[in-house]
Design a protein around this motif. Structure first.
Motif, PDB file in Angstrom:
ATOM      1  N   GLY A   1      12.642   8.823 -17.122  1.00 34.26           N
ATOM      2  CA  GLY A   1      13.973   8.410 -16.706  1.00 34.26           C
ATOM      3  C   GLY A   1      14.446   9.064 -15.428  1.00 34.26           C
ATOM      4  N   GLY A   2      13.598   9.881 -14.833  1.00 29.22           N
ATOM      5  CA  GLY A   2      13.953  10.519 -13.567  1.00 29.22           C
ATOM      6  C   GLY A   2      13.769   9.564 -12.398  1.00 29.22           C
ATOM      7  N   ALA A   3      13.792  10.132 -11.188  1.00 28.29           N
ATOM      8  CA  ALA A   3      13.719   9.308  -9.982  1.00 28.29           C
ATOM      9  C   ALA A   3      12.670   9.858  -9.031  1.00 28.29           C
ATOM     10  N   MET A   4      12.256   9.007  -8.118  1.00 29.56           N
ATOM     11  CA  MET A   4      11.279   9.400  -7.107  1.00 29.56           C
ATOM     12  C   MET A   4      11.800   9.033  -5.732  1.00 29.56           C
ATOM     13  N   ILE A   5      11.657   9.959  -4.795  1.00 35.06           N
ATOM     14  CA  ILE A   5      12.047   9.719  -3.402  1.00 35.06           C
ATOM     15  C   ILE A   5      10.789   9.787  -2.541  1.00 35.06           C
ATOM     16  N   CYS A   6      10.544   8.731  -1.781  1.00 37.34           N
ATOM     17  CA  CYS A   6       9.383   8.669  -0.899  1.00 37.34           C
ATOM     18  C   CYS A   6       9.869   8.558   0.554  1.00 37.34           C
ATOM     19  N   TYR A   7       9.188   9.252   1.442  1.00 37.69           N
ATOM     20  CA  TYR A   7       9.470   9.118   2.872  1.00 37.69           C
ATOM     21  C   TYR A   7       8.428   8.186   3.490  1.00 37.69           C
ATOM     22  N   HIS A   8       8.867   7.064   3.969  1.00 37.34           N
ATOM     23  CA  HIS A   8       7.966   6.160   4.696  1.00 37.34           C
ATOM     24  C   HIS A   8       8.811   5.047   5.306  1.00 37.34           C
ATOM     25  N   PRO A   9       8.482   4.577   6.498  1.00 37.56           N
ATOM     26  CA  PRO A   9       9.288   3.520   7.125  1.00 37.56           C
ATOM     27  C   PRO A   9       9.091   2.141   6.507  1.00 37.56           C
TER      28      PRO A   9
ATOM     29  N   SER B   1      13.420   5.740 -13.483  1.00 34.73           N
ATOM     30  CA  SER B   1      14.613   4.886 -13.505  1.00 34.73           C
ATOM     31  C   SER B   1      14.979   4.382 -12.120  1.00 34.73           C
ATOM     32  N   ASP B   2      14.510   5.091 -11.079  1.00 34.64           N
ATOM     33  CA  ASP B   2      14.940   4.734  -9.730  1.00 34.64           C
ATOM     34  C   ASP B   2      13.910   5.210  -8.710  1.00 34.64           C
ATOM     35  N   VAL B   3      13.760   4.443  -7.642  1.00 32.23           N
ATOM     36  CA  VAL B   3      12.865   4.810  -6.541  1.00 32.23           C
ATOM     37  C   VAL B   3      13.599   4.537  -5.230  1.00 32.23           C
ATOM     38  N   ILE B   4      13.624   5.526  -4.353  1.00 33.53           N
ATOM     39  CA  ILE B   4      14.283   5.373  -3.055  1.00 33.53           C
ATOM     40  C   ILE B   4      13.297   5.743  -1.950  1.00 33.53           C
ATOM     41  N   PHE B   5      13.236   4.915  -0.919  1.00 30.72           N
ATOM     42  CA  PHE B   5      12.435   5.219   0.265  1.00 30.72           C
ATOM     43  C   PHE B   5      13.373   5.686   1.380  1.00 30.72           C
ATOM     44  N   ILE B   6      13.181   6.894   1.848  1.00 31.83           N
ATOM     45  CA  ILE B   6      13.966   7.399   2.974  1.00 31.83           C
ATOM     46  C   ILE B   6      13.348   6.876   4.275  1.00 31.83           C
ATOM     47  N   GLY B   7      14.194   6.265   5.099  1.00 28.99           N
ATOM     48  CA  GLY B   7      13.711   5.702   6.354  1.00 28.99           C
ATOM     49  C   GLY B   7      13.036   4.361   6.189  1.00 28.99           C
TER      50      GLY B   7
ATOM     51  N   LEU C   1       0.826  -1.204   0.000  1.00 26.78           N
ATOM     52  CA  LEU C   1       0.000   0.000   0.000  1.00 26.78           C
ATOM     53  C   LEU C   1       0.860   1.254   0.000  1.00 26.78           C
ATOM     54  N   ALA C   2       2.011   1.210   0.685  1.00 27.86           N
ATOM     55  CA  ALA C   2       2.924   2.360   0.658  1.00 27.86           C
ATOM     56  C   ALA C   2       3.424   2.594  -0.766  1.00 27.86           C
ATOM     57  N   MET C   3       3.761   1.511  -1.455  1.00 31.24           N
ATOM     58  CA  MET C   3       4.168   1.641  -2.860  1.00 31.24           C
ATOM     59  C   MET C   3       3.039   2.237  -3.690  1.00 31.24           C
ATOM     60  N   CYS C   4       1.834   1.725  -3.513  1.00 27.35           N
ATOM     61  CA  CYS C   4       0.684   2.191  -4.282  1.00 27.35           C
ATOM     62  C   CYS C   4       0.397   3.673  -4.015  1.00 27.35           C
ATOM     63  N   LEU C   5       0.506   4.084  -2.765  1.00 27.55           N
ATOM     64  CA  LEU C   5       0.237   5.483  -2.435  1.00 27.55           C
ATOM     65  C   LEU C   5       1.260   6.398  -3.111  1.00 27.55           C
ATOM     66  N   GLY C   6       2.537   6.002  -3.057  1.00 25.80           N
ATOM     67  CA  GLY C   6       3.566   6.845  -3.645  1.00 25.80           C
ATOM     68  C   GLY C   6       3.579   6.812  -5.163  1.00 25.80           C
ATOM     69  N   LEU C   7       3.675   5.614  -5.716  1.00 29.68           N
ATOM     70  CA  LEU C   7       3.842   5.484  -7.168  1.00 29.68           C
ATOM     71  C   LEU C   7       2.510   5.450  -7.917  1.00 29.68           C
ATOM     72  N   GLY C   8       1.448   5.077  -7.200  1.00 30.58           N
ATOM     73  CA  GLY C   8       0.149   5.040  -7.852  1.00 30.58           C
ATOM     74  C   GLY C   8      -0.603   6.351  -7.743  1.00 30.58           C
ATOM     75  N   TYR C   9      -0.671   6.886  -6.535  1.00 32.33           N
ATOM     76  CA  TYR C   9      -1.495   8.073  -6.318  1.00 32.33           C
ATOM     77  C   TYR C   9      -0.695   9.375  -6.438  1.00 32.33           C
ATOM     78  N   PHE C  10       0.383   9.525  -5.661  1.00 28.41           N
ATOM     79  CA  PHE C  10       1.083  10.810  -5.685  1.00 28.41           C
ATOM     80  C   PHE C  10       1.810  11.038  -7.011  1.00 28.41           C
ATOM     81  N   PHE C  11       2.416  10.012  -7.577  1.00 27.13           N
ATOM     82  CA  PHE C  11       3.059  10.177  -8.881  1.00 27.13           C
ATOM     83  C   PHE C  11       2.043  10.653  -9.917  1.00 27.13           C
ATOM     84  N   ASN C  12       0.827  10.111  -9.832  1.00 27.34           N
ATOM     85  CA  ASN C  12      -0.207  10.440 -10.817  1.00 27.34           C
ATOM     86  C   ASN C  12      -0.991  11.710 -10.492  1.00 27.34           C
ATOM     87  N   SER C  13      -0.541  12.487  -9.536  1.00 27.17           N
ATOM     88  CA  SER C  13      -1.273  13.710  -9.180  1.00 27.17           C
ATOM     89  C   SER C  13      -0.912  14.826 -10.159  1.00 27.17           C
TER      90      SER C  13
END
Length: 519
Positions: free
Chosen positions: A383-391, A465-471, A361-373
């Motif tokens: 080819g860019g990257a996405m950084i998400c904050y979630h434990p 191209s890349d996805v990183i979760f901080i924390g 669900l954390a993946m879906c919220l970040g890459l599904g919902y917020f990416f598509n906002s």
């Protein structure tokens, strides 16, 4: 929108059951949600006005008569987020519809929660949405959850010209009138996505809840460029040839957090001394609580939303006005794309109300919902990257998400590619008798639901191209094919091979919700 400079204070970032203050690099673009619009003062009058003066339809009283079969379907617990203060707008609309039905002498009335393949709502959750009078009058025999796995209570209405099966709840399909009561929190909701999806069977969801359609939906929040919505529209128009649907859609403003969390509705430089003190007190309090103890605190959050619009009548005519209302509240113009999109993921998404935000669900919220906002093009370049904050804790609700556990341990262990997963595993999970049993008799999401959540991120996976979760928990994040970092500096260092040593950054500061118009 703000560009970070030397005077910019640290910015608040959501990260699950907590939030942090983050200092962003100079030049970072920060996209804030627009100020909250004022709510309608007299909501009940607005509801009645909409029912009596609908769009491209006869007034509701003219559609009601003795001896008819009337069904009222309404959005489930996935909307709105957080839950709104009572009386819920669905209750207000349903009570107004029932009052007109009584005046017309309609006796055969059924209420259905349009939960599709979501978990069934509990009696307490339904009670909260429809209110005491409706619940006491109709529960449990004439107020029910939709059951997408009950063959006796499904009706195959037909196929679209693209061969898409349209199969929905039999009671709704055979009614003389179906009134659908909606809450449009984002532009993805409502329109023909309500009836053909909310009351559908798995057979009828497959034509659009698939990887091919998701990748071509750019974006979910822009129905005019969404293959998902195009399919739902074809289905809705077919249904409209067989069934009279009277749509009632409502929109909300951006008053997402109540006191004492009111500072979350504001920009950091607007914080008063009281807001600052409250923020630090809340963070201090949360820091001493284990995650299990924090969860009920957050899930007790009730949003003081104001209602910004009520429209009724023919589905497409209504939805056009609904989208305009959503855009008035959420649309922000943004010039160009960035190399990196940064988002903070809050504690809640449509599928963990009163539950747990598991890794999928954390993946879906970040890459599904917020990416598509976005409308136009994504906030981040191809080819860019996405950084998400979630434990991203390896934590699952055993009642609500049983198939998610197996999806995480079995499916993702072999592949994270949506198309591979769909081809090899979807049917097995979708038809598993145990998952179906739990969906029908307990409060479990359907066995196929974690697949749909993964597909929801397919467009982002195809674009980035890349996805990183901080924390993020390193094991959980690695299982999903992503990387984890401890700090923003570390994440940017790790991304240097992907987007260069000095990437452009956009921080989507949400919630409250924003829809970026990217030009």
């Amino acid at each position: 929108m703000l560009e970070v400079d030397e005077r910019t204070p640290p910015l608040l970032v959501h990260e699950g059951l907590d939030f942090r203050l983050e200092r962003f690099p100079l030049g970072t673009r920060v996209v804030y949600p627009p100020d909250s619009l004022p709510g309608i003062d007299d909501v009940d009058s607005a509801v009645r006005e909409a029912l009596l003066h609908p769009r491209d339809s006869e007034p509701l009283p003219e559609l009601l008569r003795p001896g008819m079969r009337l069904t009222i379907a309404f959005d489930d617990i996935s909307l709105p987020l957080p839950p709104m203060q009572t009386p819920d707008i669905r209750q207000r609309v349903i009570e107004a519809v029932l009052e007109l039905a009584v005046q017309a002498g309609v006796d055969d009335v059924m209420l259905i929660v349009a939960n599709s393949l979501h978990r069934r709502m509990t009696p307490a959750e339904i009670h909260r949405v429809v209110g005491e009078r409706v619940f006491r009058s109709f529960w449990p025999d004439r107020l029910v959850n939709h059951d997408a796995e009950d063959p006796d209570n499904l009706l195959h209405v037909g196929e679209t010209d693209r061969g898409e099966d349209v199969e929905i709840n039999r009671r709704a399909a055979e009614s003389d009138l179906l009134v659908y009561v909606n809450i449009n929190l984002v532009a993805m909701d409502g329109g023909h996505k309500s009836v053909p999806v909310g009351l559908a069977s798995y057979r009828s969801l497959r034509p659009h809840h698939n990887v091919h359609t998701m990748v071509r939906s750019t974006s979910f929040m822009d129905p005019s460029h969404s293959a998902l919505h195009e399919s739902a529209t074809r289905m809705g128009r077919l249904l409209a040839d067989h069934l009279k649907v009277f749509t009632v859609e409502t929109t909300l403003n951006n008053d997402t957090f109540p006191e004492p969390y009111g500072f979350l509705n504001k920009r950091e430089w607007e914080w008063s001394l009281k807001d600052q003190a409250t923020m630090f007190a809340v963070r201090q309090g949360l820091s001493v609580l284990p995650r299990r103890a924090r969860r009920p605190i957050f899930h007790r959050t009730i949003a003081p939303y104001g209602v910004t619009g009520v429209n009724a009548g023919e589905t497409e005519a209504v939805h056009e006005r609904t989208l305009a209302s959503v855009h008035r509240q959420q649309l922000v113009e943004v010039d160009g794309q960035s190399d990196v999109l940064v988002v903070g993921l809050p504690y809640i998404c449509p599928y963990n109300v009163n539950s747990i935000m598991n890794p999928i669900l954390a993946m879906c919220l970040g890459l599904g919902y917020f990416f598509n906002s976005y409308r136009g093009k994504p906030l981040v370049r191809p080819g860019g990257a996405m950084i998400c904050y979630h434990p991203v804790p390896r934590d699952f609700h055993q009642v609500h998400h049983p198939s998610y556990v197996d999806f995480f341990e079995e499916v993702l262990a072999e592949s994270t590619d949506p198309a591979t997963i769909e081809a090899k595993y979807e049917e097995q999970y979708a038809t598993d008798p145990w998952y179906i049993h739990l969906y029908r008799t307990s409060y479990a999401y359907h066995g196929v639901h974690p697949f749909y959540m993964w597909y929801w991120g397919a467009h982002a996976l195809d674009h980035l191209s890349d996805v990183i979760f901080i924390g993020g928990d390193r094991g959980s994040v690695a299982r999903m094919g992503f990387r984890s970092a401890s700090t923003l500096d570390d994440a940017l260092e790790m991304l240097s091979d992907t987007v260069g040593p000095s990437p452009t950054l956009t921080y989507l500061h949400t919630p409250p919700l924003t829809l970026a118009e990217v030009r």
